[in-house]
Design a protein around this motif. Structure first.
Motif, PDB file in Angstrom:
ATOM      1  N   ARG A 180     106.027   5.891 -82.004  1.00  0.00           N
ATOM      2  CA  ARG A 180     105.626   4.647 -82.649  1.00  0.00           C
ATOM      3  C   ARG A 180     106.155   4.599 -84.072  1.00  0.00           C
ATOM      4  NH1 ARG A 180     101.701   8.212 -83.155  1.00  0.00           N
ATOM      5  NH2 ARG A 180     100.454   8.294 -85.022  1.00  0.00           N
ATOM      6  N   GLN A 239     102.864   8.347 -77.301  1.00  0.00           N
ATOM      7  CA  GLN A 239     103.985   7.407 -77.316  1.00  0.00           C
ATOM      8  C   GLN A 239     104.627   7.398 -78.704  1.00  0.00           C
ATOM      9  OE1 GLN A 239     104.021   4.323 -74.929  1.00  0.00           O
ATOM     10  NE2 GLN A 239     105.605   3.208 -75.987  1.00  0.00           N
ATOM     11  N   GLY A 250     105.995   8.512 -73.633  1.00  0.00           N
ATOM     12  CA  GLY A 250     106.457   7.129 -73.617  1.00  0.00           C
ATOM     13  C   GLY A 250     107.795   6.924 -74.297  1.00  0.00           C
ATOM     14  N   ARG A 251     108.118   5.658 -74.514  1.00  0.00           N
ATOM     15  CA  ARG A 251     109.424   5.265 -75.047  1.00  0.00           C
ATOM     16  C   ARG A 251     109.238   4.198 -76.109  1.00  0.00           C
ATOM     17  NH1 ARG A 251     113.507   1.406 -73.797  1.00  0.00           N
ATOM     18  NH2 ARG A 251     115.589   2.314 -73.777  1.00  0.00           N
ATOM     19  N   GLU A 278     112.237   8.816 -77.086  1.00  0.00           N
ATOM     20  CA  GLU A 278     111.447   9.075 -75.888  1.00  0.00           C
ATOM     21  C   GLU A 278     110.766  10.429 -76.011  1.00  0.00           C
ATOM     22  OE1 GLU A 278     113.320   8.053 -72.070  1.00  0.00           O
ATOM     23  OE2 GLU A 278     114.990   7.288 -73.271  1.00  0.00           O
TER      24      GLU A 278
END
Length: 166
Positions: A108, A106, A61-62, A57
């Motif tokens: 990725r 985020q 984002g997660r 996280e």
């Protein structure tokens, strides 16, 4: 309530419970991450199996995904900080995950670049005796257990058939 309706309710309730149990971790450990704002966790989920997950996280984002299902001796995961500031996980005799952790974006999955020589070993997550725990590099020397299944494309000098249980 009549027979088929009652059966349907019981079946739906059972599916909800099983779904919850399959996606909720029953073991989890936070990995101390050197960059502020980023969090990395290793979790074990599953009902009839132990599925090892990585969860990352950032403020942006997660990311979460299964890495492997425990097939016996695979009870550890080595964690590394990549040269780009991401996270790499080696466990179960394989390179299990490589993630980018952008401070504003985020998390990725990314492709591995190079042989991991410039990665910094942070420590190991283990669940050998008792609860899942993280052992820092100062308490658990780096060792990549291959369990006789070949090799992984990174950190060749640290690969062994087996490693001592931390």
């Amino acid at each position: 309530m009549k027979g088929p309706f009652r059966f349907g309710l019981v079946a739906a309730a059972a599916l909800l419970v099983l779904g919850y149990c399959a996606t909720t971790p029953h073991s989890s450990v936070e990995v101390p991450w050197p960059d502020p704002g980023a969090q990395v966790r290793i979790e074990i989920r599953g009902i009839l199996s132990e599925d090892w997950w990585i969860v990352a996280e950032t403020p942006g984002g997660r990311f979460a995904r299964a890495m492997w299902t425990n097939w016996g001796p695979a009870r550890t995961a080595n964690l590394y900080r990549t040269e780009e500031g991401g996270v790499a996980v080696v466990g179960a005799g394989m390179l299990a995950a490589t993630l980018s952790l952008p401070p504003r974006g985020q998390p990725r999955e990314v492709a591995v670049r190079g042989n991991g020589r410039d990665w910094r070993y942070l420590g190991v997550v283990t669940i050998s005796d008792g609860p899942m725990r993280f052992l820092p590099a100062s308490a658990a020397p780096e060792c990549i257990a291959l369990y006789g299944i070949g090799s992984v494309p990174v950190r060749a000098d640290m690969q062994r058939r087996e490693c001592a249980t931390p």
